[in-house]
Design a protein around this motif. Structure first.
Motif, PDB file in Angstrom:
ATOM      1  N   LYS A 285      -4.938   6.824  10.582  1.00  0.00           N
ATOM      2  CA  LYS A 285      -5.307   5.389  11.015  1.00  0.00           C
ATOM      3  C   LYS A 285      -5.727   4.503  10.161  1.00  0.00           C
ATOM      4  CE  LYS A 285      -9.811   7.142  12.014  1.00  0.00           C
ATOM      5  NZ  LYS A 285     -10.994   7.148  13.218  1.00  0.00           N
ATOM      6  N   ALA A 286      -5.833   3.168  10.406  1.00  0.00           N
ATOM      7  CA  ALA A 286      -6.517   2.255   9.574  1.00  0.00           C
ATOM      8  C   ALA A 286      -7.867   2.279   9.579  1.00  0.00           C
ATOM      9  CB  ALA A 286      -6.087   0.914   9.962  1.00  0.00           C
ATOM     10  N   GLY A 296      -2.870   1.561   0.435  1.00  0.00           N
ATOM     11  CA  GLY A 296      -1.437   1.348  -0.160  1.00  0.00           C
ATOM     12  C   GLY A 296      -1.129  -0.217   0.367  1.00  0.00           C
ATOM     13  N   GLU A 297       0.209  -0.535   0.231  1.00  0.00           N
ATOM     14  CA  GLU A 297       0.812  -1.875   0.759  1.00  0.00           C
ATOM     15  C   GLU A 297       1.624  -1.605   1.640  1.00  0.00           C
ATOM     16  OE1 GLU A 297       3.463  -5.155  -1.143  1.00  0.00           O
ATOM     17  OE2 GLU A 297       1.120  -5.247  -2.234  1.00  0.00           O
ATOM     18  N   ILE A 298       1.695  -2.284   2.768  1.00  0.00           N
ATOM     19  CA  ILE A 298       2.792  -1.866   3.951  1.00  0.00           C
ATOM     20  C   ILE A 298       4.239  -2.571   3.582  1.00  0.00           C
ATOM     21  CG2 ILE A 298       3.772  -2.538   6.300  1.00  0.00           C
ATOM     22  CD1 ILE A 298       0.605  -2.416   7.006  1.00  0.00           C
ATOM     23  N   SER A 299       5.237  -1.672   3.226  1.00  0.00           N
ATOM     24  CA  SER A 299       6.518  -2.266   2.729  1.00  0.00           C
ATOM     25  C   SER A 299       7.453  -2.516   3.961  1.00  0.00           C
ATOM     26  CB  SER A 299       7.203  -1.173   1.798  1.00  0.00           C
ATOM     27  OG  SER A 299       6.320  -0.889   0.591  1.00  0.00           O
ATOM     28  N   VAL A 312       3.957   2.850   4.264  1.00  0.00           N
ATOM     29  CA  VAL A 312       2.792   2.340   3.203  1.00  0.00           C
ATOM     30  C   VAL A 312       3.232   2.822   1.732  1.00  0.00           C
ATOM     31  CG1 VAL A 312       0.515   2.270   2.659  1.00  0.00           C
ATOM     32  CG2 VAL A 312       1.288   2.160   4.999  1.00  0.00           C
ATOM     33  N   GLU A 313       3.301   2.086   0.799  1.00  0.00           N
ATOM     34  CA  GLU A 313       3.665   2.314  -0.660  1.00  0.00           C
ATOM     35  C   GLU A 313       2.602   2.535  -1.156  1.00  0.00           C
ATOM     36  OE1 GLU A 313       6.357   1.124  -4.413  1.00  0.00           O
ATOM     37  OE2 GLU A 313       6.119  -0.091  -2.573  1.00  0.00           O
ATOM     38  N   ILE A 336      -3.584  -2.053   3.141  1.00  0.00           N
ATOM     39  CA  ILE A 336      -4.178  -1.228   4.123  1.00  0.00           C
ATOM     40  C   ILE A 336      -4.665   0.069   3.685  1.00  0.00           C
ATOM     41  CG2 ILE A 336      -2.064   0.168   4.575  1.00  0.00           C
ATOM     42  CD1 ILE A 336      -2.652   0.129   7.582  1.00  0.00           C
ATOM     43  N   HIS A 337      -5.963   0.256   4.554  1.00  0.00           N
ATOM     44  CA  HIS A 337      -6.861   1.683   4.003  1.00  0.00           C
ATOM     45  C   HIS A 337      -6.585   2.617   5.169  1.00  0.00           C
ATOM     46  CE1 HIS A 337      -8.583  -1.345   1.432  1.00  0.00           C
ATOM     47  NE2 HIS A 337      -8.767  -0.369   0.576  1.00  0.00           N
TER      48      HIS A 337
END
Length: 357
Positions: A285-286, A296-299, A312-313, A336-337
């Motif tokens: 979950k966030a 990471g970053e949502i790809s 998420v990368e 996002i965490h």
């Protein structure tokens, strides 16, 4: 007494052994699914039960009788193949009745069995048609009907839905489930599709390299995979896994170090050293940065209507999949965490792949 017993069953082609001493007890009326990637031995094992492959070692028993040396026609089983295997010059009725006629069944019994199977499978309107005049789903129903009229002690299915499109696969999956509920027949079903396995099976046998990796109820395999192989194979999207280090914590449990971050698992037995950490997409979950296990970053964001998946990368380029509510506000490029449910964590020995918690 088990309906079908496999005791140390082996298959070898010359010096190459492809099935390595498999033991399975299949109960009467059970729906057992053999699942695994291509080349794992599941179809070979099914063909050994059917009598289409010779048994190199071990013992196969059907209905209390050892059948190692018996031909397929004397094993009281019926098989449904991937490619339907229908006679193109015969009508649906003739295809379904052919096996009975070859066994010398009388006309009245044959007509009754064909009519009953056609009623069960809803193919009465097609009895005078030939296979070329039917859709893929209808042909598969005819193949199933040909097996039903035999009234065997067990049904064997070899990837029967793999030639159908996605919508038809769902439809036929439901038909097979309803058929089993109605007939309560012992069924052994081979597929590479773990969704089919999870939705149809009473028990699943996960095969890997000609051996049983794990055997159990569908949710047992999902929630407590015995190995990294099973964890990655069962579940869609697959389980997120990452190489990590475990260190005993002074506060109890262990500290996990992975992808440049650390977090504590409070209710975990003391472990130390290199491990493989796993968690399913629906158990992430966030969260706020200070509570994060990973970031990471949502790809990619997949909005499927009933749910949303974000990919998420991470810092090392690895992708984690995360399941969100269908209306979740997630955007490609967003940082996002993530944290997770500590009780839903899976820990594996990196070297052997076996479960550790």
């Amino acid at each position: 007494m088990s309906a079908i017993s496999l005791r140390q069953l082996r298959k070898a082609y010359g010096a190459v052994e492809v099935i390595h001493g498999v033991d399975i007890e299949i109960e009467s009326g059970e729906f057992l699914v053999l699942v695994g990637p291509s080349g794992c031995g599941k179809s070979t094992l099914l063909r050994m039960i059917a009598g289409l492959e010779e048994i190199s070692g071990g013992e196969l028993e059907i209905a209390g009788k050892v059948v190692n040396a018996l031909p397929p026609s004397e094993r009281d089983i019926a098989m449904v193949f991937q490619d339907y295997a229908l006679y193109p010059h015969m009508s649906v009725h003739e295809n379904m009745a052919f096996g009975l006629k070859m066994r010398g069944a009388d006309q009245a019994s044959t007509e009754s069995r064909v009519a009953n199977a056609a009623d069960i499978l809803k193919i009465q309107p097609f009895l005078d048609r030939r296979p070329a005049q039917l859709s893929g789903g209808q042909r598969q129903r005819v193949a199933m009907g040909r097996a039903i009229v035999r009234e065997p002690s067990a049904f064997l299915f070899d990837e029967p839905l793999s030639n159908l499109d996605a919508a038809l696969r769902v439809e036929m999956r439901l038909e097979i489930a309803k058929l089993h509920k109605r007939m309560k027949a012992t069924t052994v079903y081979v597929t590479h599709d773990q969704v089919e396995a999870m939705t149809l099976a009473d028990r699943i046998v996960v095969m890997n390299g000609g051996r049983i990796e794990q055997m159990g109820a569908p949710l047992e395999l999902y929630h407590r995979p015995a190995s990294l192989f099973v964890a990655r194979f069962i579940g869609s999207p697959t389980m997120n896994t990452v190489e990590a280090t475990a260190t005993p914590s002074d506060q109890g449990g262990i500290v996990i170090s992975a992808l440049g971050r650390q977090f504590r698992l409070p209710n975990t037995q003391a472990l130390s050293g290199a491990i493989t950490f796993g968690i399913r997409p629906n158990d992430l979950k966030a969260c706020q940065p200070e509570d994060a296990w990973f970031e990471g970053e949502i790809s990619v964001a997949e909005r499927l209507g009933s749910q949303t998946f974000a990919y998420v990368e991470m810092a090392d380029g690895q992708m984690f999949s995360v399941e969100f509510d269908r209306n979740a506000d997630v955007a490609v490029g967003e940082r996002i965490h993530l944290s997770g449910n500590p009780s839903a964590v899976h820990l594996f020995d990196t070297e052997t792949g076996r479960r550790m918690n």
